[in-house]
Write an enzyme that holds these catalytic residues in place. Structure first.
Site, PDB file in Angstrom:
ATOM      1  N   TYR A   1      -9.110   7.928  10.953  1.00  0.00           N
ATOM      2  CA  TYR A   1      -8.799   8.041  12.158  1.00  0.00           C
ATOM      3  C   TYR A   1      -9.738   8.990  13.220  1.00  0.00           C
ATOM      4  O   TYR A   1      -9.349   9.491  14.412  1.00  0.00           O
ATOM      5  CB  TYR A   1      -7.202   8.465  12.301  1.00  0.00           C
ATOM      6  CG  TYR A   1      -6.340   7.364  11.857  1.00  0.00           C
ATOM      7  CD1 TYR A   1      -6.214   6.193  12.739  1.00  0.00           C
ATOM      8  CD2 TYR A   1      -5.868   7.375  10.605  1.00  0.00           C
ATOM      9  CE1 TYR A   1      -5.435   5.063  11.989  1.00  0.00           C
ATOM     10  CE2 TYR A   1      -5.038   6.378  10.092  1.00  0.00           C
ATOM     11  CZ  TYR A   1      -4.849   5.206  11.003  1.00  0.00           C
ATOM     12  OH  TYR A   1      -4.150   4.055  10.373  1.00  0.00           O
TER      13      TYR A   1
ATOM     14  N   PHE B   1       2.242   9.526   4.129  1.00  0.00           N
ATOM     15  CA  PHE B   1       2.294   9.383   5.497  1.00  0.00           C
ATOM     16  C   PHE B   1       2.765   7.812   5.889  1.00  0.00           C
ATOM     17  O   PHE B   1       3.277   7.518   7.051  1.00  0.00           O
ATOM     18  CB  PHE B   1       0.983   9.799   6.387  1.00  0.00           C
ATOM     19  CG  PHE B   1      -0.129   8.679   5.945  1.00  0.00           C
ATOM     20  CD1 PHE B   1      -0.516   7.813   6.173  1.00  0.00           C
ATOM     21  CD2 PHE B   1      -1.087   9.557   4.947  1.00  0.00           C
ATOM     22  CE1 PHE B   1      -1.629   7.225   5.673  1.00  0.00           C
ATOM     23  CE2 PHE B   1      -2.134   8.927   4.547  1.00  0.00           C
ATOM     24  CZ  PHE B   1      -2.344   7.660   4.998  1.00  0.00           C
ATOM     25  N   ASP B   2       2.546   6.998   4.932  1.00  0.00           N
ATOM     26  CA  ASP B   2       2.704   5.580   5.314  1.00  0.00           C
ATOM     27  C   ASP B   2       2.996   4.925   3.914  1.00  0.00           C
ATOM     28  O   ASP B   2       2.014   5.095   2.951  1.00  0.00           O
ATOM     29  CB  ASP B   2       1.909   4.803   6.270  1.00  0.00           C
ATOM     30  CG  ASP B   2       2.430   3.603   6.715  1.00  0.00           C
ATOM     31  OD1 ASP B   2       3.477   3.291   6.540  1.00  0.00           O
ATOM     32  OD2 ASP B   2       1.560   2.944   7.405  1.00  0.00           O
TER      33      ASP B   2
ATOM     34  N   PHE C   1      -5.326   5.971  -0.536  1.00  0.00           N
ATOM     35  CA  PHE C   1      -4.468   4.698  -0.462  1.00  0.00           C
ATOM     36  C   PHE C   1      -4.601   4.184  -1.719  1.00  0.00           C
ATOM     37  O   PHE C   1      -5.736   3.914  -2.340  1.00  0.00           O
ATOM     38  CB  PHE C   1      -4.906   3.692   0.480  1.00  0.00           C
ATOM     39  CG  PHE C   1      -4.637   3.763   1.955  1.00  0.00           C
ATOM     40  CD1 PHE C   1      -3.304   3.768   2.405  1.00  0.00           C
ATOM     41  CD2 PHE C   1      -5.494   4.554   2.814  1.00  0.00           C
ATOM     42  CE1 PHE C   1      -3.077   3.926   3.957  1.00  0.00           C
ATOM     43  CE2 PHE C   1      -5.286   5.089   4.143  1.00  0.00           C
ATOM     44  CZ  PHE C   1      -4.127   4.566   4.600  1.00  0.00           C
TER      45      PHE C   1
ATOM     46  N   ILE D   1      -8.280   0.461   9.770  1.00  0.00           N
ATOM     47  CA  ILE D   1      -9.330   1.277  10.009  1.00  0.00           C
ATOM     48  C   ILE D   1     -10.653   0.714   9.376  1.00  0.00           C
ATOM     49  O   ILE D   1     -10.508  -0.177   8.336  1.00  0.00           O
ATOM     50  CB  ILE D   1      -8.942   2.701   9.434  1.00  0.00           C
ATOM     51  CG1 ILE D   1      -8.461   2.508   7.726  1.00  0.00           C
ATOM     52  CG2 ILE D   1      -7.981   3.175  10.382  1.00  0.00           C
ATOM     53  CD1 ILE D   1      -8.044   3.782   7.369  1.00  0.00           C
TER      54      ILE D   1
ATOM     55  N   TYR E   1       0.771  -1.218   0.085  1.00  0.00           N
ATOM     56  CA  TYR E   1      -0.065   0.100   0.045  1.00  0.00           C
ATOM     57  C   TYR E   1       1.009   1.119  -0.059  1.00  0.00           C
ATOM     58  O   TYR E   1       2.251   1.327   0.533  1.00  0.00           O
ATOM     59  CB  TYR E   1      -0.848   0.110   1.233  1.00  0.00           C
ATOM     60  CG  TYR E   1      -0.232   0.074   2.545  1.00  0.00           C
ATOM     61  CD1 TYR E   1      -0.005   1.350   3.261  1.00  0.00           C
ATOM     62  CD2 TYR E   1       0.233  -1.064   3.320  1.00  0.00           C
ATOM     63  CE1 TYR E   1       0.731   1.523   4.460  1.00  0.00           C
ATOM     64  CE2 TYR E   1       0.953  -1.069   4.576  1.00  0.00           C
ATOM     65  CZ  TYR E   1       0.819   0.165   5.013  1.00  0.00           C
ATOM     66  OH  TYR E   1       1.725   0.448   6.201  1.00  0.00           O
TER      67      TYR E   1
END
Length: 338
Positions: free
Chosen positions: A313, A269-270, A329, A287, A259
């Site tokens: 979140y 962010f990731d 994503f 999530i 991902y």
């Protein structure tokens, strides 16, 4: 929600021996005329039942009735029908005698405890009773008030009703709210207060992050107009980059994925892609937006997910991911783990 530990009576560091006879400490009358009265009474019942009684027995303030009850329960269980009634009467007689024997010391303890709660004195000659009473008055009752009434200054614990519930349990008297119901009542009230506090916090944060929310709502509204984008009733949006033909995961499965996650402005962010290593996790352990999408994706698929903040979140501040952030994503489902 995790259950809160209300009954850490081991915090009471007691010393010395209970002073001798005092006047009888009568149990205040239960008067459950309001919700505040009821929650105060239930808290008293629960405090006494969930540790204080055992603590007093360990200190030698009172003699334990549980050993006696267990002894006779065993005798009754192994007795024949002609002996059961006699054993029950014998137990009842011994329980009455034990209650009478415990009464003077228990009354002295309860008198000291009540005096401490009412006066909030820091020092006291009644040792055990006043020590615990001081802890209740200065620590546990204020903490409990904060837990159940939050910032409502019009409400506070009714100490008379708290003592009524506590004394009833310690003196083995009939209670107005039974032990199990009291525990549930206290726990539910605290959880409700926490939920209300979180709701108020979220409302305050929504005002603070109004521009972020409006920007995200505008983006999702425009994004939904694209032909390649599928919008689901939950608010989740996705587009299919690559179709897969494998099995579709269930909520109980563990999956392997690659991902790449970004904010609306493109900030990464990731990313397992950037790390060069796929990730394995439970479908239900991520999530809500991810969980919903994964349960629709056949293995081999690659989708682009547009996840609104309420499926991500929410109001949490997670560093780079600020409260009420909509997330994007690219997710490739590589397989379902055995």
């Amino acid at each position: 929600m995790k259950k809160i530990n209300l009954f850490t009576l081991y915090l009471f560091v007691l010393g010395g021996i209970l002073l001798s006879s005092c006047n009888n400490a009568s149990t205040p009358k239960a008067s459950l005329k309001s919700e505040t009265d009821s929650i105060s009474y239930a808290y008293g019942v629960t405090l006494a039942d969930q540790g204080l009684m055992q603590h007093l027995e360990q200190l030698g303030v009172i003699k334990s009735s549980s050993d006696l009850e267990q002894e006779y329960q065993f005798k009754i269980a192994s007795a024949d029908s002609t002996e059961v009634e006699d054993l029950q009467k014998e137990l009842e007689s011994k329980m009455k005698a034990l209650k009478k024997e415990n009464a003077p010391k228990l009354n002295a303890f309860l008198k000291g405890l009540k005096e401490a709660i009412d006066s909030k004195e820091e020092d006291s000659p009644y040792i055990q009773g006043l020590s615990i009473g001081n802890q209740l008055a200065n620590q546990m009752i204020p903490q409990f008030s904060t837990a159940v009434f939050a910032d409502d200054s019009t409400k506070k614990v009714n100490t008379t009703q708290l003592l009524s519930g506590m004394f009833s349990i310690l003196k083995n008297e009939k209670v107005a709210i039974d032990k199990m119901e009291s525990e549930r009542y206290v726990q539910n009230k605290i959880e409700s207060a926490q939920e209300e506090a979180m709701r108020k916090r979220d409302e305050e944060l929504k005002t603070e992050y109004k521009d972020t929310i409006e920007e995200a709502d505008k983006f999702m509204k425009e994004n939904a107009k694209k032909e390649e984008v599928v919008s689901l009733p939950s608010g989740l949006q996705y587009e299919i980059i690559k179709k897969g033909s494998g099995e579709t995961p269930t909520a109980d499965d563990r999956v392997k994925v690659h991902y790449h996650g970004t904010l609306l402005d493109g900030t990464v962010f990731d990313s397992s892609v950037d790390r060069g290593e796929p990730t394995v996790f439970g479908v239900s352990h991520v999530i809500p937006g991810w969980t919903e999408a994964l349960k629709l994706m056949p293995v081999g698929s690659k989708w682009k997910l547009y996840i609104p903040y309420d499926l991500a979140y929410g109001s949490d501040d997670r560093g780079t991911i600020k409260p009420f952030s909509t997330l994007i994503f690219e997710v490739e489902l590589l397989g379902i783990e055995e």
